[in-house]
Design a protein around this motif. Structure first.
Motif, mmCIF file in Angstrom:
data_model
loop_
_atom_site.group_PDB
_atom_site.id
_atom_site.type_symbol
_atom_site.label_atom_id
_atom_site.label_comp_id
_atom_site.label_asym_id
_atom_site.label_seq_id
_atom_site.Cartn_x
_atom_site.Cartn_y
_atom_site.Cartn_z
ATOM 1 N N ASP A 45 0.775 -1.259 -0.240
ATOM 2 C CA ASP A 45 -0.113 -0.018 -0.180
ATOM 3 C C ASP A 45 0.762 1.256 -0.016
ATOM 4 O OD1 ASP A 45 -1.969 2.080 0.634
ATOM 5 O OD2 ASP A 45 -2.600 1.136 2.051
ATOM 6 N N ASP A 46 0.796 2.074 -1.080
ATOM 7 C CA ASP A 46 1.677 3.284 -1.286
ATOM 8 C C ASP A 46 1.040 4.497 -1.096
ATOM 9 O OD1 ASP A 46 4.370 3.791 -1.726
ATOM 10 O OD2 ASP A 46 3.607 4.495 -3.805
ATOM 11 N N SER A 47 -0.060 4.430 -0.278
ATOM 12 C CA SER A 47 -1.000 5.688 -0.113
ATOM 13 C C SER A 47 -0.519 6.651 0.923
ATOM 14 C CB SER A 47 -2.448 5.344 0.121
ATOM 15 O OG SER A 47 -2.586 4.794 1.206
ATOM 16 N N CYS A 48 0.315 5.967 1.990
ATOM 17 C CA CYS A 48 0.785 7.004 3.082
ATOM 18 C C CYS A 48 -0.268 7.598 3.655
ATOM 19 C CB CYS A 48 1.785 7.702 2.519
ATOM 20 S SG CYS A 48 3.457 6.696 2.275
ATOM 21 N N GLU A 49 -1.360 6.900 3.847
ATOM 22 C CA GLU A 49 -2.545 7.507 4.818
ATOM 23 C C GLU A 49 -2.988 6.796 5.685
ATOM 24 O OE1 GLU A 49 -3.880 10.604 4.674
ATOM 25 O OE2 GLU A 49 -2.693 11.551 2.666
ATOM 26 N N PRO A 50 -3.159 6.990 6.960
ATOM 27 C CA PRO A 50 -2.945 8.292 7.484
ATOM 28 C C PRO A 50 -1.565 8.533 7.860
ATOM 29 C CG PRO A 50 -3.712 6.667 9.176
ATOM 30 C CD PRO A 50 -3.474 5.981 8.075
ATOM 31 N N THR A 51 -1.157 9.842 8.188
ATOM 32 C CA THR A 51 0.225 10.067 8.372
ATOM 33 C C THR A 51 0.789 9.411 9.567
ATOM 34 O OG1 THR A 51 -0.355 12.555 7.597
ATOM 35 C CG2 THR A 51 1.692 12.198 9.248
ATOM 36 N N ILE A 52 1.699 8.903 9.201
ATOM 37 C CA ILE A 52 2.620 8.071 10.334
ATOM 38 C C ILE A 52 3.127 8.917 11.377
ATOM 39 C CG2 ILE A 52 4.551 6.458 10.720
ATOM 40 C CD1 ILE A 52 1.905 5.312 8.993
ATOM 41 N N SER A 53 3.121 8.599 12.760
ATOM 42 C CA SER A 53 3.850 9.346 13.815
ATOM 43 C C SER A 53 4.859 8.777 14.467
ATOM 44 C CB SER A 53 2.336 9.307 14.962
ATOM 45 O OG SER A 53 3.042 9.629 16.065
ATOM 46 N N TYR A 54 5.999 9.549 14.573
ATOM 47 C CA TYR A 54 7.176 8.941 15.216
ATOM 48 C C TYR A 54 6.994 8.490 16.482
ATOM 49 C CZ TYR A 54 11.791 8.711 17.217
ATOM 50 O OH TYR A 54 12.761 8.255 17.885
ATOM 51 N N GLN A 78 9.100 5.048 16.668
ATOM 52 C CA GLN A 78 9.749 5.005 17.990
ATOM 53 C C GLN A 78 9.556 3.452 18.611
ATOM 54 O OE1 GLN A 78 9.402 4.764 21.538
ATOM 55 N NE2 GLN A 78 11.823 4.968 21.652
ATOM 56 N N PRO A 79 8.254 3.203 18.918
ATOM 57 C CA PRO A 79 8.017 2.004 19.282
ATOM 58 C C PRO A 79 8.696 0.821 18.587
ATOM 59 C CG PRO A 79 5.934 2.877 19.472
ATOM 60 C CD PRO A 79 7.157 4.002 18.720
ATOM 61 N N LEU A 80 8.435 0.876 17.185
ATOM 62 C CA LEU A 80 8.800 -0.232 16.207
ATOM 63 C C LEU A 80 10.446 -0.135 16.259
ATOM 64 C CD1 LEU A 80 7.378 0.221 12.628
ATOM 65 C CD2 LEU A 80 9.853 -0.428 12.951
ATOM 66 N N ILE A 81 11.255 0.759 16.317
ATOM 67 C CA ILE A 81 12.619 0.733 16.389
ATOM 68 C C ILE A 81 13.016 0.148 17.569
ATOM 69 C CG2 ILE A 81 14.660 2.079 16.805
ATOM 70 C CD1 ILE A 81 13.359 3.803 14.535
ATOM 71 N N LEU A 113 20.198 4.647 17.405
ATOM 72 C CA LEU A 113 18.881 4.748 17.069
ATOM 73 C C LEU A 113 17.939 5.055 18.203
ATOM 74 C CD1 LEU A 113 18.508 2.419 14.081
ATOM 75 C CD2 LEU A 113 19.159 4.554 13.838
ATOM 76 N N THR A 114 18.508 5.475 19.273
ATOM 77 C CA THR A 114 17.777 5.760 20.680
ATOM 78 C C THR A 114 17.010 7.037 20.533
ATOM 79 O OG1 THR A 114 19.777 6.713 21.710
ATOM 80 C CG2 THR A 114 19.332 4.322 21.791
ATOM 81 N N THR A 115 17.402 7.940 19.863
ATOM 82 C CA THR A 115 16.453 9.143 20.008
ATOM 83 C C THR A 115 15.904 9.803 18.725
ATOM 84 O OG1 THR A 115 18.461 10.586 19.422
ATOM 85 C CG2 THR A 115 18.059 9.810 21.813
ATOM 86 N N TYR A 116 14.979 10.813 18.671
ATOM 87 C CA TYR A 116 14.440 11.402 17.628
ATOM 88 C C TYR A 116 15.502 11.852 16.586
ATOM 89 C CZ TYR A 116 12.374 14.345 14.174
ATOM 90 O OH TYR A 116 12.187 15.103 13.104
ATOM 91 N N ALA A 117 16.685 12.626 17.418
ATOM 92 C CA ALA A 117 17.620 13.305 16.622
ATOM 93 C C ALA A 117 18.429 12.254 15.932
ATOM 94 C CB ALA A 117 18.252 14.232 17.325
ATOM 95 N N ALA A 118 18.912 11.144 16.502
ATOM 96 C CA ALA A 118 19.442 10.352 15.916
ATOM 97 C C ALA A 118 18.892 9.619 14.648
ATOM 98 C CB ALA A 118 20.018 9.429 16.850
#
Ligand code: HEC
Length: 115
Positions: A31-40, A45-48, A68-73
């Protein structure tokens, strides 16, 4: 009888046209629609945390495995994160679902926002 047949045609036409929103990618339909917007915060974050730790915990124990522990990283390596999950190079044990891989792609393509 005619009315019933036209309903079948409508159902068939709807089923066919919905395929236009999918793209073929290495034999899989994604599915390439990218809806709804994905939240970090809610999704990425939980996925990582669940799939990329402890290898990417940033303590340097595993050479070349970037922090990959922080948003900035994560944000600073967003394109690379997308690339290695699209290619299924990461995670090493290959546990991500198609939906999770698509979520990462959509989040990165949407600008890797802190949302
Ligand atoms: C079992 C340990 C392990 C897990 C789990 C793992 N990685 Fe890695 N990752 C590594 C190692 C080791 C490297 C460095 C060597 C390499 O590139 O193969 C690496 C490298 C990377 C790189 C850098 C690639 C490059 O070309 O520089 C990225 C980005 C990455 N991982 C993302 C992820 C993401 C995202 C996940 C989770 C979805 C994940 N990894 C899960 C061990 C892991």
């Amino acid at each position: 009888m005619m009315r019933r047949r036209s309903i079948y045609m409508l159902v068939a036409a709807t089923a066919l046209s919905s395929c236009e929103y999918n793209v073929e990618n290495e034999g899989m339909v994604i599915d390439d629609s990218c809806e709804p917007t994905i939240s970090y915060t809610a999704t990425i974050q939980p996925l990582i945390a669940n799939n990329c730790m402890p290898c990417h915990n940033g303590d340097g124990n595993i050479p070349d495995a970037p922090d990959l522990t922080t948003y900035a990283a994560v944000q600073s390596r967003a394109e690379l994160v997308k690339e290695v999950t699209q290619s299924r190079r990461m995670p090493k044990d290959g546990t991500l679902t198609d939906t999770e891989i698509a979520a990462i792609k959509c989040w990165v393509d949407g600008g890797a926002l802190d949302n």
